[in-house]
Write an enzyme that holds these catalytic residues in place. Structure first.
Site, PDB file in Angstrom:
ATOM      1  N   GLU A 100     -17.496  20.774  22.945  1.00 53.57           N
ATOM      2  CA  GLU A 100     -16.992  21.913  22.171  1.00 53.57           C
ATOM      3  C   GLU A 100     -17.971  22.118  21.040  1.00 53.57           C
ATOM      4  O   GLU A 100     -18.058  21.293  20.119  1.00 53.57           O
ATOM      5  CB  GLU A 100     -15.579  21.628  21.656  1.00 53.57           C
ATOM      6  CG  GLU A 100     -14.856  22.870  21.149  1.00 53.57           C
ATOM      7  CD  GLU A 100     -15.075  23.102  19.665  1.00 53.57           C
ATOM      8  OE1 GLU A 100     -15.896  23.984  19.342  1.00 53.57           O
ATOM      9  OE2 GLU A 100     -14.440  22.428  18.849  1.00 53.57           O
ATOM     10  N   CYS A 148     -15.707  25.926  13.471  1.00 50.08           N
ATOM     11  CA  CYS A 148     -16.496  26.457  14.580  1.00 50.08           C
ATOM     12  C   CYS A 148     -16.047  27.857  14.973  1.00 50.08           C
ATOM     13  O   CYS A 148     -16.858  28.689  15.384  1.00 50.08           O
ATOM     14  CB  CYS A 148     -16.427  25.515  15.777  1.00 50.08           C
ATOM     15  SG  CYS A 148     -14.737  25.208  16.378  1.00 50.08           S
TER      16      CYS A 148
END
Length: 479
Positions: free
Chosen positions: A251, A285
């Site tokens: 990720e 993120c």
């Protein structure tokens, strides 16, 4: 193993957790509080011998843990959650001094983490029957991979750890947590707490320097690595895992666009855009990183964002919104981002290009840049800090192209009252997650992953559980 919510923990000393035991380590290191630059406590520096020992313990434990029923594994995790919530104040306090979050965001992260763990407990992964006839029965089983490693980042260390340990343990794996060197403290305490609820070797944690990750990802005894972090490091992790064809979930970075259409309420949407751009000082993120605003409402949205940004309280007080960036390395990197804005002469709508001189820690002003060119570094690259570009658009197909014109594809949002327009735009965005009239919402029962260089594989939801499993298809013929 205990099920008491009064499980004792000493939050002044920190250890590696190896085979159910607390280990000080031959050498130690420490970080600093990003808000004050005060020294944090010592943590161990793991050695190759520590890594070998932890993996041996995990290999032995994984065989037994895999045989424990799902319901018993879930019961152990639920007891762990109860004890974790009993120590909420301690974990929040540590999160404040290790990551720099103001209390508002530290509390939000901790509560999000426990809610995800609870949500994972509501999931299941039963065998799937694909054929059941008189002649044949075919069933697919999801079996534990074995020894799994979670490599977590410094921006949301508790949530990232819980987002990995929950699925790993529920599916019957042994799990080794490797936190970022910048934020080791909460992670070590999570594993220490885990010694009261899981058999030795099932949940371990190792602290160390930048070499520790490679020792784990390259180790022949590790079967799967789940990594959250930058795309540049993720590529190295994937290369290291490829040597032994380890399973890997990545990720990675994002450069999330928000597309604001002409029919919105400028003030209401501007407030939300500001929130999602600057929460956790922009260090998420899936934060909004680029805002494309229809030119008919651009000036109104910009004006409202300026007003909202000016209202954000900076600091570490209970009512502070904007904290520091989390470490010196990120502070120095962001200096370059801000300096580029100044050097290129981009128009600053609010904020500035210098660190806040009246603050001791790693603080930058929340900054909005007014309509820089698409070729600007600020637009092309993920900032991962409290600075964001606001850009104009007029043609729908053009703004979709601009939003997709990136190596990343983690998330994007569309802001409009028109459902058909929202659907039309959303269906053309090259991302793993699309939000309409919101941003960065996630759920433990919903898979999360990215397109392009934002990741490989999936976390969370049933698909996230499967990431920690091998498949076994069993074909049975009637004799």
């Amino acid at each position: 193993m205990s099920s008491l919510n009064t499980t004792p923990l000493d939050f002044t000393t920190f250890y590696n957790v190896i085979g159910g035991q607390l280990r000080k380590g031959e050498e130690t290191r420490r970080t600093v509080n990003p808000a004050t630059l005060d020294a944090n406590p010592d943590v161990p520096i793991s050695t190759p011998g520590d890594v070998d020992e932890a993996i041996r313990a995990a290999q032995q434990a994984s065989k037994h843990w895999a045989q424990v029923s799902w319901s018993e594994r879930k019961k152990a995790l639920k007891n762990f959650i109860v004890a974790l919530e009993a120590h909420a104040d301690d974990f929040i306090r540590i999160l404040i001094y290790e990551q720099g979050k103001p209390p508002l965001w530290a509390k939000q992260e901790f509560e999000l983490s426990t809610s995800f763990l609870k949500g994972f407990c509501n999931l299941s992964l039963p065998p799937e029957t694909t054929e059941d006839t008189k002649e044949r029965n075919v069933v697919t089983h999801y079996v534990p991979i074995g020894v799994t490693v979670g490599v977590t980042p410094w921006n949301y260390p508790v949530h990232s750890a819980c987002g990995k340990l929950g699925p790993a343990l529920l599916t019957g794996n042994a799990f080794i947590l490797k936190p970022s060197p910048h934020t080791p403290y909460c992670s070590l305490k999570l594993a220490e707490l885990g010694t009261h609820f899981f058999p030795p070797g099932v949940f371990q944690a190792l602290s160390g320097n930048d070499n520790l990750g490679r020792l784990l990802t390259m180790h022949s005894g590790v079967n799967m690595v789940s990594f959250t972090g930058s795309a540049s490091i993720g590529k190295k992790v994937m290369k290291q895992c490829s040597e032994a064809l380890k399973r890997v979930t990545l990720e990675l970075s994002g450069n999330d666009p928000a597309i604001v259409c002409a029919d919105i309420d400028p003030v209401a949407v501007a407030d939300k855009l500001t929130f999602f751009a600057f929460c956790n000082a922009g260090q998420i993120c899936m934060s909004i990183k680029r805002v494309y605003v229809h030119d008919s409402v651009y000036d109104e949205v910009l004006s409202a964002m300026i007003k909202k940004t000016k209202s954000l309280k900076v600091g570490s007080d209970a009512d502070s919104f904007l904290g520091p960036v989390a470490n010196e390395a990120q502070f120095e990197r962001l200096k370059g981002v801000y300096e580029d804005i100044e050097t290129k002469g981009f128009k600053i709508a609010v904020g500035g290009t210098k660190p806040l001189q009246d603050r001791k820690g790693y603080f930058f002003p929340a900054t909005v840049v007014d309509n820089p060119p698409d070729s600007a570094t600020l637009v092309e690259q993920e900032q991962f800090g409290p600075v964001i570009p606001l850009l104009k658009w007029s043609d729908e197909s053009d703004v979709i192209h601009r939003a997709n014109n990136t190596d990343y594809g983690l998330g994007a949002s569309v802001w409009t009252r028109d459902k058909s327009q929202a659907t039309r735009i959303a269906n053309q965005l090259e991302v793993g997650n699309v939000w309409i009239n919101t941003h960065a919402e996630t759920m433990p029962n919903t898979p999360f992953g990215g397109h392009k260089q934002s990741g490989i594989g999936t976390e969370w939801g049933v698909e996230g559980l499967k990431a920690y499993c091998n498949l076994r298809a069993v074909y049975t013929r009637t004799p």
